[in-house]
Design an enzyme around this catalytic site. Structure first.
Site, PDB file in Angstrom:
ATOM      1  N   HIS A   1     -42.355  27.296 -13.978  1.00 41.54           N
ATOM      2  CA  HIS A   1     -42.028  27.112 -12.563  1.00 41.54           C
ATOM      3  C   HIS A   1     -40.565  26.703 -12.365  1.00 41.54           C
ATOM      4  CE1 HIS A   1     -43.775  25.614  -8.500  1.00 41.54           C
ATOM      5  NE2 HIS A   1     -42.502  25.918  -8.352  1.00 41.54           N
TER       6      HIS A   1
ATOM      7  N   LEU B   1     -34.705  30.182  -9.473  1.00 36.21           N
ATOM      8  CA  LEU B   1     -33.328  30.660  -9.606  1.00 36.21           C
ATOM      9  C   LEU B   1     -33.086  31.253  -8.221  1.00 36.21           C
ATOM     10  CD1 LEU B   1     -33.672  32.300 -13.129  1.00 36.21           C
ATOM     11  CD2 LEU B   1     -33.019  29.967 -12.528  1.00 36.21           C
ATOM     12  N   ARG B   2     -31.895  31.277  -7.739  1.00 34.03           N
ATOM     13  CA  ARG B   2     -31.740  31.702  -6.336  1.00 34.03           C
ATOM     14  C   ARG B   2     -31.184  33.106  -6.210  1.00 34.03           C
ATOM     15  NH1 ARG B   2     -35.354  28.175  -4.305  1.00 34.03           N
ATOM     16  NH2 ARG B   2     -34.566  26.046  -4.147  1.00 34.03           N
TER      17      ARG B   2
ATOM     18  N   ASN C   1     -39.700  33.211  -4.390  1.00 27.53           N
ATOM     19  CA  ASN C   1     -39.154  32.977  -3.033  1.00 27.53           C
ATOM     20  C   ASN C   1     -37.637  33.118  -2.979  1.00 27.53           C
ATOM     21  OD1 ASN C   1     -38.659  30.572  -4.409  1.00 27.53           O
ATOM     22  ND2 ASN C   1     -39.060  29.272  -2.625  1.00 27.53           N
TER      23      ASN C   1
ATOM     24  N   ASP D   1     -45.199  30.660  -4.175  1.00 32.18           N
ATOM     25  CA  ASP D   1     -44.717  29.273  -4.201  1.00 32.18           C
ATOM     26  C   ASP D   1     -43.591  29.005  -3.203  1.00 32.18           C
ATOM     27  OD1 ASP D   1     -44.630  26.547  -5.354  1.00 32.18           O
ATOM     28  OD2 ASP D   1     -42.582  27.178  -5.751  1.00 32.18           O
TER      29      ASP D   1
ATOM     30  N   ASP E   1     -40.365  22.876 -11.620  1.00 29.25           N
ATOM     31  CA  ASP E   1     -40.083  23.151 -10.198  1.00 29.25           C
ATOM     32  C   ASP E   1     -38.594  22.931  -9.902  1.00 29.25           C
ATOM     33  OD1 ASP E   1     -40.473  24.040  -7.659  1.00 29.25           O
ATOM     34  OD2 ASP E   1     -41.792  22.418  -7.013  1.00 29.25           O
TER      35      ASP E   1
ATOM     36  N   HIS F   1     -30.324  23.288  -4.607  1.00 25.26           N
ATOM     37  CA  HIS F   1     -29.925  23.407  -3.198  1.00 25.26           C
ATOM     38  C   HIS F   1     -28.462  23.012  -3.073  1.00 25.26           C
ATOM     39  CE1 HIS F   1     -33.858  24.288  -1.579  1.00 25.26           C
ATOM     40  NE2 HIS F   1     -34.387  23.233  -2.180  1.00 25.26           N
TER      41      HIS F   1
ATOM     42  N   GLY G   1     -36.736  19.884  -2.647  1.00 23.29           N
ATOM     43  CA  GLY G   1     -36.552  20.384  -4.009  1.00 23.29           C
ATOM     44  C   GLY G   1     -35.492  19.619  -4.766  1.00 23.29           C
TER      45      GLY G   1
HETATM   46  O1  DOR Z   1     -39.641  21.255  -3.229  1.00 24.09           O
HETATM   47  C1  DOR Z   1     -39.831  22.460  -3.278  1.00 24.09           C
HETATM   48  N1  DOR Z   1     -38.805  23.331  -3.340  1.00 24.09           N
HETATM   49  N2  DOR Z   1     -41.076  22.903  -3.232  1.00 24.09           N
HETATM   50  C2  DOR Z   1     -41.338  24.207  -3.102  1.00 24.09           C
HETATM   51  O2  DOR Z   1     -42.485  24.549  -3.057  1.00 24.09           O
HETATM   52  C3  DOR Z   1     -40.247  25.198  -2.952  1.00 24.09           C
HETATM   53  C4  DOR Z   1     -39.029  24.712  -3.588  1.00 24.09           C
HETATM   54  C5  DOR Z   1     -37.820  25.512  -3.242  1.00 24.09           C
HETATM   55  O3  DOR Z   1     -37.872  26.750  -3.265  1.00 24.09           O
HETATM   56  O4  DOR Z   1     -36.771  24.922  -2.973  1.00 24.09           O
HETATM   57 ZN    ZN Z   2     -44.362  24.723  -4.652  1.00 24.31          ZN
HETATM   58 ZN    ZN Z   3     -41.590  25.598  -6.564  1.00 25.16          ZN
END
Ligand code: DOR
Ligand code: ZN
Ligand code: ZN
Length: 438
Positions: free
Chosen positions: A65, A68-69, A99, A159, A312, A316, A331
């Site tokens: 999990h 990467l953006r 996502n 997710d 996870d 950001h 996140g």
């Molecule tokens: O904290 C989170 N950030 N939870 C998520 O489910 C998505 C993730 C994100 O994509 O930044």
């Molecule tokens: Zn999540």
């Molecule tokens: Zn996530």
């Protein structure tokens, strides 16, 4: 030797699983070729020799999990910078969540992320496919195409969003069973989390933050366990965060339901008292819970009720985090701090051995994803995907010094004893003492 062939590597003085006296490990053609006192005999002249000074040798970590953006938010992370963070963290395989912008909801995008990962070459990057088109929760994606494409997508998840419609989730599970792939659920009943930014409890009440109840997670975990049971499918629960989820996992596993779960380092270490500062760096979904939740999660990981650790990792930009708490993006970064945190909480405390840590950070996640060449035992003939950990090399986290393109770490200024000092990926050293090697 051509550029594509991995070099011959000799890791001097490592302790596999932290057990016994230091030994030497020879890596040749991407495989472990010899382990023992004679491993370095007959070395070719161009062999790379790394004296690891008695550090712990583990199988390379596998993260089910990661965010990467790329594509879409390459200002916050790319496949290349995320791979570098993974290499520094001891990871040799990571699953990149769907996502992105556009989302990884079709084969063109999943294959392109896969190819970028291969060309970067620091870590296996497995794109996760979306379960529903546009992560909207309505129409199933062409999972079969993504699964049979070049990326061989193995895990599907919306997710960031929950597959909240029970009928859509039921169909997804039915298809996944036929395809032999895994659905990973972000368990969040959206009707219960409208406007929520923090764990629903005394801290959020005092701070005036809208609460996210445990029941939003637990109701979906219970529902999906039952749906998986009836579909004869497997289901994986992302980032378990509550005591109740642990109880439900115990129950479901006792019924013989094919359910697995992960927990993040931040839910093991941090609780919602951090929110007193109103610092947006602590905003995350699911939210940081209370101290009894962190304890239950640790116990569940030790006992195997929770199968593995997943980061996870969620980069950001500064402007998305350094703002009013409720406006901050959820996140936190995770790849470069996971090992030190799990080691501090569970190995240094005596609750786990290094072998147990290898189970939750490498072997189990590789099994859950169905990876053949990751999470393998350290022995001759096995693929050389390895992490080397110095258990006593204190270091202090500085967000700006991380390999990630973003700096949103909640561990800024914290000191950890254990550190990853080397990562071997497909027979090649990808990081050494914090330096990423191309
Ligand atoms: O904290 C989170 N950030 N939870 C998520 O489910 C998505 C993730 C994100 O994509 O930044
Ligand atoms: Zn999540
Ligand atoms: Zn996530």
């Amino acid at each position: 030797m051509t550029a594509l062939e991995p070099p011959t590597l000799l890791l001097r003085r490592v302790r596999p699983y932290g057990e016994g006296d230091p030994v030497d490990v020879l890596v040749r053609d991407g495989l472990i070729a010899a382990v023992g006192p004679d491993a370095g005999d007959d070395l070719p002249g161009d062999a790379e020799i790394h004296d690891m000074g008695g550090a712990v040798l583990l199988p390379g970590f596998v993260d089910l999990h990661t965010h990467l953006r790329e594509p879409g938010r390459e200002d916050t992370e790319t496949v290349a910078t995320g791979s570098a963070a993974a290499a520094r963290g001891g990871y040799t395989a990571v699953f990149a969540m769907a996502n992105t912008q556009p989302p990884q909801d079709n084969q063109t995008v999943t294959d392109s992320v896969w190819r970028i990962g291969r060309s970067v070459g620091l870590c296996d990057i497995h794109p996760v496919g979306a379960v529903t088109v546009g992560l909207k929760g309505e129409q199933l994606t062409e999972m079969g195409q993504m699964a049979s494409g070049e990326a061989r997508v193995k895990i599907f998840s919306d997710d960031g969003m929950c597959v909240y419609d029970p009928l859509v989730m039921r169909r997804a599970l039915e298809y996944s069973a036929g395809l032999g792939v895994l659905i990973a659920q972000h368990a969040e009943e959206p009707r219960l989390t409208k406007g929520a930014v923090a764990h629903e409890g005394p801290t959020a009440a005092r701070l005036g933050l809208t609460g996210w109840p445990r029941s939003a997670e637990e109701s979906i975990v219970a529902r999906d366990a039952i749906l998986a049971r009836d579909a004869g499918a497997r289901v994986h629960i992302c980032h378990a965060s509550t005591t109740g989820t642990v109880e439900l996992l115990k129950w479901a596993k006792a019924q013989g339901i094919s359910i697995t779960a992960e927990v993040t380092p931040h839910h093991l270490l941090l609780d919602d008292t951090r929110l007193e500062s109103y610092d947006g760096v602590y905003r995350v979904n699911p939210p940081l819970r209370e101290s009894h939740d962190t304890l239950a999660l640790r116990e569940a990981l030790v006992s195997g009720v929770i199968d593995c650790v997943a980061t996870d990792h969620a980069p950001h930009a500064a402007q998305e985090k350094c703002c009013e708490f409720a406006a901050a993006r959820p996140g936190m970064l995770g790849l470069e701090t996971a090992l030190p945190i799990v080691a501090a909480l569970l190995v240094e405390s005596g609750e786990m051995s290094w072998r147990d840590l290898a189970r939750v950070m490498s072997t189990r996640p590789a099994e859950i994803a169905g990876l053949q060449d990751q999470g393998r035992p350290i022995r001759v003939g096995e693929p050389a995907n390895l992490a080397v950990v110095d258990p006593d090399s204190p270091w202090t986290v500085v967000g700006e010094e991380l390999a990630s393109l973003s700096a949103n770490t909640p561990y800024e200024g914290m000191t950890f004893a254990a550190r990853v000092v080397g990562t071997v990926y497909r027979g090649r050293m990808t990081s050494r003492d914090g330096e990423v090697l191309a």
